[in-house]
Design a protein around this motif. Sequence first.
Motif, PDB file in Angstrom:
ATOM      1  N   LYS A   1      16.885  18.048   4.408  1.00  0.00           N
ATOM      2  CA  LYS A   1      16.034  19.023   3.731  1.00  0.00           C
ATOM      3  C   LYS A   1      16.580  19.383   2.354  1.00  0.00           C
TER       4      LYS A   1
ATOM      5  N   TYR B   1       5.426  20.974   2.285  1.00  0.00           N
ATOM      6  CA  TYR B   1       4.445  20.247   3.076  1.00  0.00           C
ATOM      7  C   TYR B   1       4.846  18.779   3.204  1.00  0.00           C
ATOM      8  N   ASP B   2       4.556  18.203   4.362  1.00  0.00           N
ATOM      9  CA  ASP B   2       4.806  16.782   4.573  1.00  0.00           C
ATOM     10  C   ASP B   2       3.798  15.953   3.782  1.00  0.00           C
ATOM     11  N   CYS B   3       4.240  14.788   3.334  1.00  0.00           N
ATOM     12  CA  CYS B   3       3.374  13.881   2.592  1.00  0.00           C
ATOM     13  C   CYS B   3       3.924  12.460   2.738  1.00  0.00           C
TER      14      CYS B   3
ATOM     15  N   ARG C   1       7.994  14.913   1.411  1.00  0.00           N
ATOM     16  CA  ARG C   1       7.566  16.309   1.366  1.00  0.00           C
ATOM     17  C   ARG C   1       7.386  16.748  -0.089  1.00  0.00           C
TER      18      ARG C   1
END
Length: 510
Positions: A160, A481-483, A473
């Motif tokens: 992260k 947000y995930d992408c 993200r």
Amino acid sequence: MEQLKEYLEKLESADMTAAFCIDGEEEAEVRGVTFDSKEVVSGGIFVCKGKNFRVEYLKEALERGCICYVSEKRYELSEETAWIQVKDIRKAMPVLAAIFYRTEPLPLHLTGVTGTKGKTTTSYYIKAILDVWEKKQQGKETGILSSVDIYDGKELVPAKMTTPEAMEIHRHIRNCADENIRYLTMEVSSQALKYKRVRGLKFDVGIFLNISEDHISPCEHENFEDYFTSKLSLFKQTKVACVNLDSAEKERILSASQIAEKVLTFGTTGAPDIWGHDIEMHGGRISFWVRCDRFHEKFNLRMHGLFNVENALAAITAAYAYGVDVDSMKEALANVQVKGRMEEFESRDRKLVAIVDYAHNRLSFEKLYDSVYKEYPGYEIYTVFGCPGDKALNRRRDLGLISGLFSNRVYLTTDDPGTESVTRISEETGHYVEMVGCPCECIEDRALAIHRAIQDAGEKTVVLVLGKGSEGRQRFGNLTYDCPTDSEMVRKSMNNYDRQTIRKKISRRA
């Protein structure tokens, strides 16, 4: 499992406490330590930290069974609870983490890698070498804490942030030890050093790759000196310092490294301990020779990018410090590919190449373009990238000018805009792109920007997709947000390009 009074005693002995009240909870066994109110367990300590901290988080922690909170201030609460007020919460966090996870002394060999560019690739190069070496000795796969992935024997998860908070670092160290992993390699960011996430750790090997102005903003480093000094502080907790003699500011870096127990140098200039020379490219493969007092051998790299020779030399130097044999070094470097770092995608007709890379600051952009010009002579260059919001404000100028100078066309897009408008960020960056005479287009949708660049490309074109690498993200506002990753989006667009090329060929034949 330690009792609460032992945490207090350790903080007091380090002169970190300002006041406290743990009456009635002295002998309570601490069952967890966290700064995330949603991860609090019954019988745990809750750490109140961060500029955005709200008392509601503490109340939630108490509802979940927290028995004591640690903070820099006393909170007025409706219910009585144990508390410890500390002078500096950042200094206290590593102490609390070390007690709970029993990481003093460190139960494994720790390697720290810092620098403006190349931390991830170097870390994976080191891990690959140590993995080969350990396998020969029937040892376990080694651990890594990187900006791509985290692996500690128990967990394999996407990262992260570049360097986690102290609680997470110590948890991963404990997991490695429990799984009999002997080596852990980690990226050490300037933020981690400045905000004491790695305080108290002792690195068997500490690597300083390079330095260039970056992360200058009100919420990161106020100026270059703050940024540089933060990185230099790695040497205070390093046994063997590895210094790149090809780096800017090398004299100052070398001077600071003297506080380590031992210094090893590497590079292609001067007279380093680990000397790289005769760098060549053959069919897209990079080879170079390395000379030191133990061997003189030729190495090959699987990964593209001439700048990766610098990263490889750093990894070889770390391996040298650990006593790894040269054959293990050569085998690993010839086979390792790091996700999102110089990942190459080629069209079926071999007329179009797309490269995904994490390059996101001035130094990485300069080295990337220099390498692409040498590896792809005569090719046009289309570049897709964005600049982040709320931080590293100097990148908009630097990356705009560099991309505009070396590209035939630039597509500006989204890259963690945070609380800022993507349009505004792109307009500010685009001003500098156009200042040097390069056509520029702003496309907020990153997938569309990548697709457009690949579809617009003609024969003998390299499309560079930069900034996100393997990250899946995006940060909008205060939420993430995930992408799809850049690699996934490039692969999809390249497949579409191939299909269109085939259709055109069939149409011409008809």
